[in-house]
Write a protein that holds these residues in place. Structure first.
Motif, mmCIF file in Angstrom:
data_model
loop_
_atom_site.group_PDB
_atom_site.id
_atom_site.type_symbol
_atom_site.label_atom_id
_atom_site.label_comp_id
_atom_site.label_asym_id
_atom_site.label_seq_id
_atom_site.Cartn_x
_atom_site.Cartn_y
_atom_site.Cartn_z
ATOM 1 N N MET A 80 0.824 -1.205 0.000
ATOM 2 C CA MET A 80 0.000 0.000 0.000
ATOM 3 C C MET A 80 0.855 1.250 0.000
ATOM 4 O O MET A 80 0.489 2.258 -0.619
ATOM 5 N N ALA A 81 1.993 1.228 0.688
ATOM 6 C CA ALA A 81 2.892 2.384 0.645
ATOM 7 C C ALA A 81 3.395 2.612 -0.778
ATOM 8 O O ALA A 81 3.518 3.762 -1.227
ATOM 9 N N GLU A 82 3.661 1.531 -1.493
ATOM 10 C CA GLU A 82 4.035 1.657 -2.906
ATOM 11 C C GLU A 82 2.867 2.232 -3.708
ATOM 12 O O GLU A 82 3.060 3.101 -4.571
ATOM 13 N N ALA A 83 1.660 1.759 -3.430
ATOM 14 C CA ALA A 83 0.494 2.259 -4.150
ATOM 15 C C ALA A 83 0.310 3.757 -3.943
ATOM 16 O O ALA A 83 -0.036 4.489 -4.883
ATOM 17 N N ASN A 84 0.540 4.213 -2.724
ATOM 18 C CA ASN A 84 0.417 5.638 -2.449
ATOM 19 C C ASN A 84 1.364 6.447 -3.329
ATOM 20 O O ASN A 84 0.985 7.486 -3.894
ATOM 21 N N ARG A 85 2.587 5.962 -3.489
ATOM 22 C CA ARG A 85 3.556 6.655 -4.359
ATOM 23 C C ARG A 85 3.103 6.595 -5.818
ATOM 24 O O ARG A 85 3.223 7.580 -6.566
ATOM 25 N N GLY A 406 -7.618 1.835 -3.265
ATOM 26 C CA GLY A 406 -6.370 2.491 -2.908
ATOM 27 C C GLY A 406 -5.140 1.695 -3.278
ATOM 28 O O GLY A 406 -4.164 2.239 -3.801
ATOM 29 N N ILE A 407 -5.171 0.393 -3.035
ATOM 30 C CA ILE A 407 -3.996 -0.444 -3.264
ATOM 31 C C ILE A 407 -3.885 -0.931 -4.705
ATOM 32 O O ILE A 407 -2.860 -1.481 -5.108
ATOM 33 N N GLY A 408 -4.924 -0.670 -5.502
ATOM 34 C CA GLY A 408 -5.002 -1.223 -6.851
ATOM 35 C C GLY A 408 -3.799 -1.008 -7.738
ATOM 36 O O GLY A 408 -3.340 -1.940 -8.416
ATOM 37 N N PRO A 409 -3.225 0.208 -7.808
ATOM 38 C CA PRO A 409 -2.062 0.383 -8.685
ATOM 39 C C PRO A 409 -0.897 -0.535 -8.344
ATOM 40 O O PRO A 409 -0.248 -1.091 -9.242
#
Length: 448
Positions: A80-85, A406-409
């Motif tokens: 999820m931290a990667e997704a946020n970026r 949110g985490i999709g990307p």
């Protein structure tokens, strides 16, 4: 913009002709499928995405629009931290306004047990580099001026964000197409085409497509498709209701929630409002088939779950929905192109009452639109992202349990590297398909 929810199939955007063959075919046009297509195309794959209805027609456009690191299961946090970026990059790359803003997400605790849960979760956030922090009642009040509620404190993550899902996912699909992916709406995949014990292609309602790998990202329909191919996936779905209000004065700019109320401002000046935890569950064959796997969820969730005796005709776990079918006949995926359940208005009205109680100076919001979606979930409330060893060539990416937007990307990036047999960069052991075969009791982890 198309009318929301996306149930109109008369003017579809993506009608690419199906090729005779491709490298990878993706089943499902939600955010997990769309982003998998995008990252595979970026890596030079000839990728085709088939969606039985229309892109983002189901839960990927019907969610709250939160891009949330806060409260994630520890196994999901690094992804999820990667997704946020990635959201920051994609918001620039799409070239469209998708309502993306970094506004923070806030949880309000009504009792000491909730605050202690937040404290126990914080070390995982720090390990993942997420800026979450526990707030005192005084600091919480600074974020929610005018609120009249007896919250003891809260949890706040400033780097969390929001977007308008009904804008974002279609825009990401257009981005995937520009990257080279072929997208076909109104085209159900009926069955896998197996040869020599491994995937050799798929049978769609428009004919056969040869491929070596298939990604099943069908959301609430994934278990039904998997079962038709002899794969048992213990997945159930719950109904979640939400609504948009007419324009109101802005308060906290991000997403906020306690057990009885969740809200966030919308780009159109209103709010998206829902009940914090309440949902509806339809009893069907899979509910009884997978009861043992879900018993830990049953123990903890009955107070916030309304049981309904039967799903509407044609729903994935409806009593009369077929579980198997010939590849040359119409399937359940063609009979219901878009799951469009009726919202639970009693639940939504309770959320409105709570909003008015907390902000009496604003009054009771008026509903502009209400809708519902079916959220697919697994016993431990984290997804499957894995190859199926019994069906070489099949990869499952499903069970995002209501927090897939949110985490999709990052799920798409991970799936693409899994397909390409490249280094993933994350530990996927918790998301293994094999965990359902071990006979262990799976229970939700430290997530909220």
């Amino acid at each position: 913009m198309s009318v929301f929810p996306f149930t109109d199939l008369s003017n579809l955007e993506h009608q690419d002709a199906l090729p005779e063959a491709c490298d990878t075919l993706i089943i499902g046009g939600g955010i997990a499928g769309v982003m998998s297509a995008y990252f595979l195309a970026k890596q030079g794959q000839h990728v085709v995405l088939c969606e039985k209805g229309r892109i983002a027609g189901e839960q990927s456009s019907r969610n709250w629009g939160w891009i949330r690191q806060q409260g994630r299961h520890p196994a999901e946090l690094p992804i999820m931290a990667e997704a946020n970026r990635l959201w920051h990059q994609l918001a620039d790359e799409v070239g469209e306004d998708i309502g993306f803003k970094t506004t923070g997400i806030l949880y309000m605790a009504s009792d000491q047990a909730e605050l202690e849960t937040y404290e126990r979760w914080l070390p995982f956030a720090r390990q993942a580099g997420v800026d979450s922090r526990v707030l005192s009642a005084h600091k919480l009040a600074e974020h929610l001026p005018g609120a009249r509620a007896s919250w003891l404190g809260g949890l706040y993550t400033p780097s969390d964000a929001r977007a308008e899902p009904w804008l974002a996912v279609p825009a990401l699909a257009r981005l995937a197409k520009r990257a080279g992916a072929l997208l076909r709406e109104h085209c159900a995949v009926r069955a896998l085409d197996m040869s020599g014990g491994k995937v050799a292609g798929v049978w769609t309602e428009l004919g056969r497509v040869r491929c070596n790998q298939v990604v099943l990202a069908g959301g609430a329909w994934s278990s039904l498709f998997a079962r038709s191919q002899g794969v048992v996936l213990p997945q159930l779905s719950v109904l979640a209701s939400a609504m948009a209000t007419n324009p109101m004065p802005a308060g906290f700019p991000g997403g906020a929630a306690d057990p009885s109320l969740a809200f966030r401002p919308r780009a159109d000046g209103g709010y998206t409002i829902a009940h914090g935890f309440s949902h509806d569950f339809y009893l069907g064959p899979d509910a009884f088939r997978h009861f043992a796997a879900f018993r830990e969820q049953v123990k903890s969730g009955l107070k916030t779950t309304r049981l309904r005796l039967a799903a509407p005709s044609g729903f994935p776990d409806a009593w009369r929905t077929p579980r198997r079918w010939p590849a040359d006949e119409q399937t359940p995926f063609e009979r219901i192109r878009v799951l469009n359940p009726q919202p639970n208005m009693a639940t939504l009205n309770a959320a409105l009452d709570r909003f008015a109680e907390v902000w009496p100076q604003l009054g009771r919001p008026t509903i502009r639109q209400a809708w519902a979606g079916m959220i697919d979930t697994l016993p431990d409330e984290i997804p499957v992202i894995d190859r199926v060893s019994d069906l070489p060539g099949l990869i499952i990416a499903t069970g995002l349990s209501g927090h897939g937007f949110g985490i999709g990307p990052a799920i798409g990036r991970v799936v693409a590297d899994l397909v390409m047999e490249r280094a993933i960069g994350h530990d996927l052991t918790p998301f293994s398909f094999e965990r359902f075969k071990r006979g262990q009791v799976l229970k939700p982890g430290l997530a909220f």
